[in-house]
Design a protein around this motif. Structure first.
Motif, PDB file in Angstrom:
ATOM      1  N   ILE A  63       0.288 -67.183 -14.018  1.00  0.00           N
ATOM      2  CA  ILE A  63       1.510 -67.628 -14.695  1.00  0.00           C
ATOM      3  C   ILE A  63       1.857 -69.065 -14.311  1.00  0.00           C
ATOM      4  O   ILE A  63       2.585 -69.755 -15.035  1.00  0.00           O
ATOM      5  N   ASN A  68      -0.793 -71.686 -22.440  1.00  0.00           N
ATOM      6  CA  ASN A  68       0.248 -70.866 -23.056  1.00  0.00           C
ATOM      7  C   ASN A  68      -0.354 -69.927 -24.094  1.00  0.00           C
ATOM      8  O   ASN A  68      -0.579 -70.303 -25.242  1.00  0.00           O
ATOM      9  N   TYR A  70       1.021 -66.714 -24.526  1.00  0.00           N
ATOM     10  CA  TYR A  70       1.976 -65.610 -24.610  1.00  0.00           C
ATOM     11  C   TYR A  70       2.550 -65.506 -26.009  1.00  0.00           C
ATOM     12  O   TYR A  70       3.055 -66.482 -26.575  1.00  0.00           O
ATOM     13  N   ASP A  75       5.975 -61.115 -22.791  1.00  0.00           N
ATOM     14  CA  ASP A  75       4.572 -61.078 -22.376  1.00  0.00           C
ATOM     15  C   ASP A  75       4.308 -61.795 -21.054  1.00  0.00           C
ATOM     16  O   ASP A  75       3.329 -61.499 -20.377  1.00  0.00           O
ATOM     17  N   CYS A  76       5.151 -62.777 -20.700  1.00  0.00           N
ATOM     18  CA  CYS A  76       4.899 -63.504 -19.453  1.00  0.00           C
ATOM     19  C   CYS A  76       5.792 -63.021 -18.315  1.00  0.00           C
ATOM     20  O   CYS A  76       5.682 -63.510 -17.197  1.00  0.00           O
ATOM     21  N   GLY A  79       3.748 -61.552 -15.207  1.00  0.00           N
ATOM     22  CA  GLY A  79       3.217 -62.543 -14.281  1.00  0.00           C
ATOM     23  C   GLY A  79       4.285 -63.125 -13.380  1.00  0.00           C
ATOM     24  O   GLY A  79       4.071 -63.320 -12.177  1.00  0.00           O
ATOM     25  N   LEU A 134       8.785 -72.157 -19.504  1.00  0.00           N
ATOM     26  CA  LEU A 134       7.613 -72.225 -18.638  1.00  0.00           C
ATOM     27  C   LEU A 134       7.299 -73.665 -18.240  1.00  0.00           C
ATOM     28  O   LEU A 134       6.840 -73.920 -17.129  1.00  0.00           O
TER      29      LEU A 134
END
Length: 218
Positions: A63, A68, A70, A75-76, A79, A134
């Motif tokens: 992660i 990227n 996701y 979905d992330c 992680g 992110l």
């Protein structure tokens, strides 16, 4: 006085511990304060250092560096939650040592966990685009990861693998998260010699941190 990560080890010996009033490790928006010369020497010698720290918190934690891929916010989360758990496990282990080096590493990891918690909160509430969340998360943890990567007690193979991931991390930030090279802040040591560090009132520090958070969430 700013001192680079690699220069601090010899600097403390040359200047002398008795002449140093305070040492802080500055990690972008975070810092580990009041690091003593003794702890600096302990860090260099690898006292209480866990060689699996860098793999657990970065190399094996996709992660922090993978492209990227996701499909959605959720979905992330897996992680991020795994990384958060690793931070908690490592902090508990270092706190259990009840040593000054252990306390230093626990504080260092706390900064990483803070950013992970913030990312989890934003993703859970879907406050903004995933790429923005992110991108900010990876940009903010970069100084802490860089410190761990440059730790003098790392095994050469562990460091080599981490450097490859760090390159991936940077390329992903530049190409997919629209982060500029100038946005990546290098960690450094702030050293006070022969004078007391500025005495900033707690309320002023809180105001500054509040403004930073408001700016980031804007």
């Amino acid at each position: 006085m700013k001192i680079s990560l690699s220069e601090i080890w010899g600097f403390v010996d040359v200047v002398g511990a008795d002449k140093i009033n305070q040492i802080d490790l500055v990690l972008g928006n975070h810092q580990v304060s009041n690091v003593t010369p003794e702890v600096i020497r302990n860090i260099k010698e690898g006292v209480d250092f866990d060689t699996e720290l860098l793999p657990d918190l970065f190399t094996n934690s996709e992660i922090t560096w993978q492209p990227n891929e996701y499909a959605s916010h959720k979905d992330c989360l897996a992680g991020l939650n795994i990384l958060k758990h690793q931070c908690e496990v490592q902090m508990a282990a270092f706190n259990a040592l009840k040593s000054n080096p252990g306390n230093f590493y626990a504080q260092l990891i706390q900064k990483l966990e803070d950013e992970t918690k913030l990312a989890v909160d934003k993703i859970t509430n879907e406050e903004t685009k995933l790429s923005r969340i992110l991108g900010r998360f990876r940009k903010n943890i970069y100084p802490s990861i860089k410190f761990l990567l440059e730790h003098p007690a790392n095994h050469p193979q562990i460091k080599f693998e981490a450097i490859l991931r760090q390159d991936f991390m940077a390329k992903t930030l530049f190409n997919e998260y629209h982060v500029k090279f100038s946005d990546l802040v290098e960690p450094y040591w702030e050293v006070w010699i022969g004078e007391d560090p500025p005495n900033i009132p707690v309320e002023e520090t809180e105001k500054t941190e509040s403004k930073k958070k408001e700016k980031e969430t804007a």
